[in-house]
Design a protein around this motif. Structure first.
Motif, PDB file in Angstrom:
ATOM      1  N   VAL A  15       3.512   4.091   2.781  1.00  0.00           N
ATOM      2  CA  VAL A  15       3.645   2.994   1.830  1.00  0.00           C
ATOM      3  C   VAL A  15       2.509   3.095   0.823  1.00  0.00           C
ATOM      4  CG1 VAL A  15       3.679   0.494   1.569  1.00  0.00           C
ATOM      5  CG2 VAL A  15       4.723   1.547   3.573  1.00  0.00           C
ATOM      6  N   PRO A  16       2.783   2.964  -0.458  1.00  0.00           N
ATOM      7  CA  PRO A  16       1.689   2.993  -1.440  1.00  0.00           C
ATOM      8  C   PRO A  16       0.665   1.908  -1.162  1.00  0.00           C
ATOM      9  CG  PRO A  16       3.825   3.195  -2.528  1.00  0.00           C
ATOM     10  CD  PRO A  16       4.109   2.860  -1.095  1.00  0.00           C
ATOM     11  N   VAL A  17      -0.595   2.285  -1.199  1.00  0.00           N
ATOM     12  CA  VAL A  17      -1.667   1.345  -0.906  1.00  0.00           C
ATOM     13  C   VAL A  17      -1.934   0.488  -2.131  1.00  0.00           C
ATOM     14  CG1 VAL A  17      -4.069   1.120  -0.227  1.00  0.00           C
ATOM     15  CG2 VAL A  17      -2.665   2.914   0.761  1.00  0.00           C
ATOM     16  N   ALA A  18      -2.047  -0.814  -1.921  1.00  0.00           N
ATOM     17  CA  ALA A  18      -2.376  -1.715  -3.021  1.00  0.00           C
ATOM     18  C   ALA A  18      -3.878  -1.676  -3.261  1.00  0.00           C
ATOM     19  CB  ALA A  18      -1.934  -3.143  -2.682  1.00  0.00           C
ATOM     20  N   PRO A  19      -4.357  -1.112  -4.367  1.00  0.00           N
ATOM     21  CA  PRO A  19      -5.806  -1.019  -4.608  1.00  0.00           C
ATOM     22  C   PRO A  19      -6.415  -2.394  -4.798  1.00  0.00           C
ATOM     23  CG  PRO A  19      -4.592  -0.373  -6.556  1.00  0.00           C
ATOM     24  CD  PRO A  19      -3.569  -0.566  -5.486  1.00  0.00           C
ATOM     25  N   SER A  20      -7.617  -2.548  -4.309  1.00  0.00           N
ATOM     26  CA  SER A  20      -8.307  -3.835  -4.394  1.00  0.00           C
ATOM     27  C   SER A  20      -9.806  -3.584  -4.415  1.00  0.00           C
ATOM     28  CB  SER A  20      -7.931  -4.709  -3.198  1.00  0.00           C
ATOM     29  OG  SER A  20      -8.376  -4.125  -1.998  1.00  0.00           O
ATOM     30  N   PRO A  21     -10.582  -4.536  -4.882  1.00  0.00           N
ATOM     31  CA  PRO A  21     -12.041  -4.380  -4.845  1.00  0.00           C
ATOM     32  C   PRO A  21     -12.583  -4.207  -3.431  1.00  0.00           C
ATOM     33  CG  PRO A  21     -11.411  -6.140  -6.341  1.00  0.00           C
ATOM     34  CD  PRO A  21     -10.165  -5.743  -5.632  1.00  0.00           C
ATOM     35  N   GLY A  22     -11.975  -4.905  -2.456  1.00  0.00           N
ATOM     36  CA  GLY A  22     -12.423  -4.724  -1.083  1.00  0.00           C
ATOM     37  C   GLY A  22     -12.239  -3.316  -0.589  1.00  0.00           C
ATOM     38  N   GLU A  34     -12.218   7.133 -13.713  1.00  0.00           N
ATOM     39  CA  GLU A  34     -12.103   7.134 -12.260  1.00  0.00           C
ATOM     40  C   GLU A  34     -11.486   5.836 -11.754  1.00  0.00           C
ATOM     41  OE1 GLU A  34     -16.034   7.858 -10.936  1.00  0.00           O
ATOM     42  OE2 GLU A  34     -15.961  10.027 -11.288  1.00  0.00           O
ATOM     43  N   TRP A  35     -11.845   4.726 -12.377  1.00  0.00           N
ATOM     44  CA  TRP A  35     -11.249   3.449 -11.991  1.00  0.00           C
ATOM     45  C   TRP A  35      -9.751   3.455 -12.266  1.00  0.00           C
ATOM     46  CZ3 TRP A  35     -13.320  -1.326 -10.220  1.00  0.00           C
ATOM     47  CH2 TRP A  35     -14.676  -1.281  -9.915  1.00  0.00           C
ATOM     48  N   ARG A  36      -9.367   3.987 -13.398  1.00  0.00           N
ATOM     49  CA  ARG A  36      -7.953   4.026 -13.737  1.00  0.00           C
ATOM     50  C   ARG A  36      -7.183   4.907 -12.757  1.00  0.00           C
ATOM     51  NH1 ARG A  36      -8.538   6.160 -18.228  1.00  0.00           N
ATOM     52  NH2 ARG A  36      -9.236   4.248 -19.268  1.00  0.00           N
ATOM     53  N   ALA A  37      -7.771   6.045 -12.391  1.00  0.00           N
ATOM     54  CA  ALA A  37      -7.120   6.929 -11.425  1.00  0.00           C
ATOM     55  C   ALA A  37      -6.992   6.260 -10.065  1.00  0.00           C
ATOM     56  CB  ALA A  37      -7.908   8.238 -11.299  1.00  0.00           C
ATOM     57  N   ASN A  44      -6.764   3.025  -9.544  1.00  0.00           N
ATOM     58  CA  ASN A  44      -5.767   1.967  -9.657  1.00  0.00           C
ATOM     59  C   ASN A  44      -4.357   2.537  -9.631  1.00  0.00           C
ATOM     60  OD1 ASN A  44      -4.849  -0.658  -9.939  1.00  0.00           O
ATOM     61  ND2 ASN A  44      -4.879  -0.590 -12.161  1.00  0.00           N
ATOM     62  N   GLU A  45      -4.163   3.767 -10.136  1.00  0.00           N
ATOM     63  CA  GLU A  45      -2.845   4.380 -10.151  1.00  0.00           C
ATOM     64  C   GLU A  45      -2.470   4.956  -8.792  1.00  0.00           C
ATOM     65  OE1 GLU A  45      -3.072   7.267 -13.193  1.00  0.00           O
ATOM     66  OE2 GLU A  45      -3.004   5.809 -14.847  1.00  0.00           O
ATOM     67  N   ASN A  46      -3.399   5.585  -8.104  1.00  0.00           N
ATOM     68  CA  ASN A  46      -3.112   6.204  -6.806  1.00  0.00           C
ATOM     69  C   ASN A  46      -4.380   6.150  -5.971  1.00  0.00           C
ATOM     70  OD1 ASN A  46      -2.357   7.807  -4.612  1.00  0.00           O
ATOM     71  ND2 ASN A  46      -1.120   9.158  -5.881  1.00  0.00           N
ATOM     72  N   ALA A  47      -4.475   5.124  -5.131  1.00  0.00           N
ATOM     73  CA  ALA A  47      -5.705   4.913  -4.367  1.00  0.00           C
ATOM     74  C   ALA A  47      -5.933   6.019  -3.347  1.00  0.00           C
ATOM     75  CB  ALA A  47      -5.658   3.556  -3.670  1.00  0.00           C
ATOM     76  N   ARG A  48      -4.865   6.494  -2.694  1.00  0.00           N
ATOM     77  CA  ARG A  48      -5.035   7.537  -1.677  1.00  0.00           C
ATOM     78  C   ARG A  48      -5.577   8.834  -2.296  1.00  0.00           C
ATOM     79  NH1 ARG A  48      -2.527   6.119   3.128  1.00  0.00           N
ATOM     80  NH2 ARG A  48      -0.907   4.529   2.989  1.00  0.00           N
ATOM     81  N   ALA A  49      -4.965   9.263  -3.399  1.00  0.00           N
ATOM     82  CA  ALA A  49      -5.406  10.509  -4.026  1.00  0.00           C
ATOM     83  C   ALA A  49      -6.833  10.387  -4.544  1.00  0.00           C
ATOM     84  CB  ALA A  49      -4.453  10.875  -5.164  1.00  0.00           C
ATOM     85  N   ALA A  50      -7.182   9.232  -5.122  1.00  0.00           N
ATOM     86  CA  ALA A  50      -8.541   9.059  -5.638  1.00  0.00           C
ATOM     87  C   ALA A  50      -9.567   9.086  -4.515  1.00  0.00           C
ATOM     88  CB  ALA A  50      -8.636   7.742  -6.413  1.00  0.00           C
ATOM     89  N   SER A  51      -9.269   8.450  -3.380  1.00  0.00           N
ATOM     90  CA  SER A  51     -10.213   8.475  -2.260  1.00  0.00           C
ATOM     91  C   SER A  51     -10.351   9.881  -1.683  1.00  0.00           C
ATOM     92  CB  SER A  51      -9.751   7.495  -1.178  1.00  0.00           C
ATOM     93  OG  SER A  51      -8.474   7.853  -0.681  1.00  0.00           O
ATOM     94  N   GLU A  52      -9.242  10.650  -1.652  1.00  0.00           N
ATOM     95  CA  GLU A  52      -9.325  12.020  -1.159  1.00  0.00           C
ATOM     96  C   GLU A  52     -10.193  12.888  -2.069  1.00  0.00           C
ATOM     97  OE1 GLU A  52      -5.377  13.388  -0.820  1.00  0.00           O
ATOM     98  OE2 GLU A  52      -4.899  12.197   0.963  1.00  0.00           O
ATOM     99  N   ARG A  53     -10.033  12.730  -3.372  1.00  0.00           N
ATOM    100  CA  ARG A  53     -10.862  13.512  -4.300  1.00  0.00           C
ATOM    101  C   ARG A  53     -12.328  13.136  -4.178  1.00  0.00           C
ATOM    102  NH1 ARG A  53      -6.382  12.600  -7.845  1.00  0.00           N
ATOM    103  NH2 ARG A  53      -7.478  10.810  -8.749  1.00  0.00           N
ATOM    104  N   ALA A  54     -12.605  11.836  -4.014  1.00  0.00           N
ATOM    105  CA  ALA A  54     -13.992  11.410  -3.877  1.00  0.00           C
ATOM    106  C   ALA A  54     -14.623  11.984  -2.610  1.00  0.00           C
ATOM    107  CB  ALA A  54     -14.061   9.881  -3.874  1.00  0.00           C
ATOM    108  N   ALA A  55     -13.867  11.965  -1.499  1.00  0.00           N
ATOM    109  CA  ALA A  55     -14.409  12.512  -0.250  1.00  0.00           C
ATOM    110  C   ALA A  55     -14.639  14.009  -0.356  1.00  0.00           C
ATOM    111  CB  ALA A  55     -13.448  12.196   0.899  1.00  0.00           C
ATOM    112  N   TRP A  88      -5.424  -7.674 -10.142  1.00  0.00           N
ATOM    113  CA  TRP A  88      -6.812  -7.562 -10.577  1.00  0.00           C
ATOM    114  C   TRP A  88      -6.882  -6.473 -11.625  1.00  0.00           C
ATOM    115  CZ3 TRP A  88      -9.830  -3.112  -9.734  1.00  0.00           C
ATOM    116  CH2 TRP A  88      -9.217  -2.150  -8.942  1.00  0.00           C
ATOM    117  N   ARG A  89      -7.874  -6.581 -12.471  1.00  0.00           N
ATOM    118  CA  ARG A  89      -8.048  -5.638 -13.567  1.00  0.00           C
ATOM    119  C   ARG A  89      -9.395  -4.945 -13.438  1.00  0.00           C
ATOM    120  NH1 ARG A  89      -7.312  -9.365 -18.691  1.00  0.00           N
ATOM    121  NH2 ARG A  89      -8.884 -10.488 -17.462  1.00  0.00           N
TER     122      ARG A  89
END
Length: 559
Positions: free
Chosen positions: A282-289, A370-373, A375-386, A538-539
């Motif tokens: 399921v696509p993850v809903a990005p959030s500040p938390g 990076e924030w925009r990426a 917000n578009e795909n939280a899983r892929a952005a977290s994988e790239r960061a790791a 959220w924006r």
């Protein structure tokens, strides 16, 4: 005056009284749905079942062909090999492929053809040409016929002799397809009775032809087989009753609620083990938390786990080289001249393996791109960061150990280099890779397989950089047993990646990382300044990173 006629559906008796006309009973729902096309999941099950059996048939025939070739090459039992030569071993596979293809066609499960095996009834509904039980039973009959020893040998091209089956082989060969037939075909009594009759006939024919197995060379192979078969009474006392009762036993178990619940529990457990939670797709809903949690975990990896791993690598290199100095003298494995440049380079690489990940974490999601990426795909952005955090560690530590291994002033033996590569660097990289995969939300099967492949590839590259000689020797062994080595490496890596985030979350809950009711997939309330009707939204512009605390804060809140 117009005549009054009785309503339709009534008849007159001899006394002139009316009574309702006899009506046919409504058709049974089970009979109405007997020819309903199978569901999409059931079609997938048919294809997986038939594909697995075809693969097993191929593996058995290939093994038999290789056995005959080895016998001919080594002149071992050459007479057996010549008499039992397979003239056309793949003809049996062709028969199985054609049979399964026809059955899939009539089951509306043939790949790529949506309207195969279906027609329209009087109500214009899609129905099968025949009920599901008919092609399933026909396939079972053909399979049992091709299992009879003379038929099987003829299909393989062995015309002079046929083999024999033990009781265990016979039961496995008949009972296992019976289970799947009942699971897919249903529990109709006529279907079960027909399948039991086919099973009994197959068992009796196999028991009969066993006495003529290996007929022309019983002195070579026959004695061991006939000793194992004994008098043959077990086929009639055990085999025939078991294969006859198997369809009815499986049907009873299929109707039992406790068995259904147990099977469902086992299926769910295996599904969770190999494919993870249903939320992983399921696509993850990005959030500040979520950003807070990813940043915290990345900082733990960069500031705690990686430094410990670097210290372990440094201590291992020093121990292999003979450090520290003893009584003012250089260690036994270190030359007095020329060791300073290599030592400085190794020290610089180890410092870089700590500094670069820490620097990367400090700039975590610091740009609008990076924030925009995220917000578009939280899983892929977290994988790239790791990956951006742990890849510099792998490169720098592997380079440092490679310099130490190839330096002429350290005089490390080949055994010391192999120990550094396989017993120091490789386990440390495994721990850090697991921690990196646990940073983001739990991945789906595709992402987990990709992350496992990337982790194994980096591990191979690091070991090659440190000790290429030992790695080539290990590759020679691995290629010799590739079918055993690959599952033993890739499958554990895949399972670890799949459940690393869950394990971290369970452990972090005890350590107070986040509230127990806060999950990866959550709907956060909108800020107080959000526009009306923008709940759960959220924006990026509403938040910024506090560099002093490494926290997200609302820009509309005062400092």
């Amino acid at each position: 005056m117009a005549a009054v006629h009785p309503p339709r559906g009534t008849v007159h008796d001899s006394g002139g009284a009316t009574k309702p006309r006899a009506q046919f009973p409504p058709p049974s729902p089970s009979r109405c749905d007997d020819r309903a096309p199978p569901s999409a999941n059931k079609k997938l099950g048919y294809r997986a079942w038939f594909g697995a059996i075809l693969f097993l048939e191929y593996a058995l025939i290939r093994k038999a062909v290789q056995f005959l070739r080895v016998n001919e090459a080594d002149n071992v039992a050459i007479e057996v090999s010549k008499n039992n030569l397979m003239a056309h071993p793949w003809f049996s596979i062709l028969i199985n492929v054609v049979t399964d293809g026809l059955v899939l066609w009539f089951l509306n499960a043939f790949p790529g053809v949506k309207e195969c095996g279906v027609t329209r009834d009087t109500n214009k509904n899609r129905v099968l040409l025949v009920s599901e039980q008919t092609p399933i039973l026909a396939r079972h009959l053909i399979k049992m016929i091709t299992r009879i020893q003379p038929v099987s040998s003829r299909l393989l091209g062995a015309v002079h002799v046929h083999h024999g089956y033990t009781l265990k082989q016979t039961l496995l060969m008949i009972v296992s397809p019976t289970f799947f037939n009942v699971a897919f075909g249903g529990t109709d009594v006529r279907f079960l009775s027909a399948m039991a009759a086919v099973n009994v006939c197959a068992a009796l024919l196999i028991a009969h032809f066993n006495w003529f197995a290996y007929g022309t060379f019983t002195e070579v192979v026959g004695p061991a087989f006939f000793r194992q078969m004994g008098s043959g009474e077990d086929f009639y006392q055990i085999g025939v009753p078991v294969v006859c009762a198997a369809p009815f036993v499986f049907a009873f178990l299929a109707r039992n609620e406790s068995v259904k619940n147990g099977c469902d529990l086992v299926w769910r457990a295996n599904s969770f083990l190999y494919f993870g939670d249903t939320n992983t797709v399921v696509p993850v809903a990005p959030s500040p938390g979520m950003i807070m949690r990813i940043g915290t975990r990345l900082r733990v990896v960069a500031e705690r786990v990686i430094p410990v791993a670097v210290v372990v690598n440094a201590v291992a290199v020093a121990n292999a080289a003979g450090f520290p100095f003893k009584n003012g003298q250089v260690g036994d494995n270190v030359s007095r001249d020329g060791h300073a440049p290599q030592g400085v380079l190794i020290f610089a690489l180890l410092i870089a393996s700590v500094w670069v990940p820490t620097r990367t974490v400090s700039t975590f999601f610091s740009t609008p791109k990076e924030w925009r990426a995220f917000n578009e795909n939280a899983r892929a952005a977290s994988e790239r960061a790791a990956l951006s955090v742990v890849a510099p560690y792998a490169a720098c530590t592997a380079a440092a150990l490679s310099v130490a291994a190839r330096s002429g002033s350290f005089h490390l033996s080949p055994q010391d280099v192999s120990n550094l590569a396989f017993y120091v660097w490789l386990p440390a990289w495994g721990v850090i890779a697991l921690c990196a995969t646990a940073v983001g939300p739990s991945p789906g099967p595709g992402r987990a397989a990709r992350a496992a492949f990337v982790g194994v590839a980096i591990a191979i590259a690091g070991v090659v950089a440190i000790d290429d000689v030992a790695f080539r020797a290990a590759c020679d062994i691995a290629f010799a047993q590739l079918r055993k080595i690959a599952p033993q490496v890739l499958l554990p890596a895949y399972l670890c990646v799949m459940h690393a985030s869950t394990v971290w979350g369970v452990c972090a809950a005890f350590l107070g990382e986040s509230p127990s009711n806060e999950g990866w997939i959550e709907a956060n309330a909108a800020p107080a300044h959000a526009a009306p009707g923008s709940q759960n939204h959220w924006r990026v512009e509403d938040f910024e990173i506090d560099p002093s605390r490494f926290e997200l804060r609302d820009v509309h809140q005062p400092l």
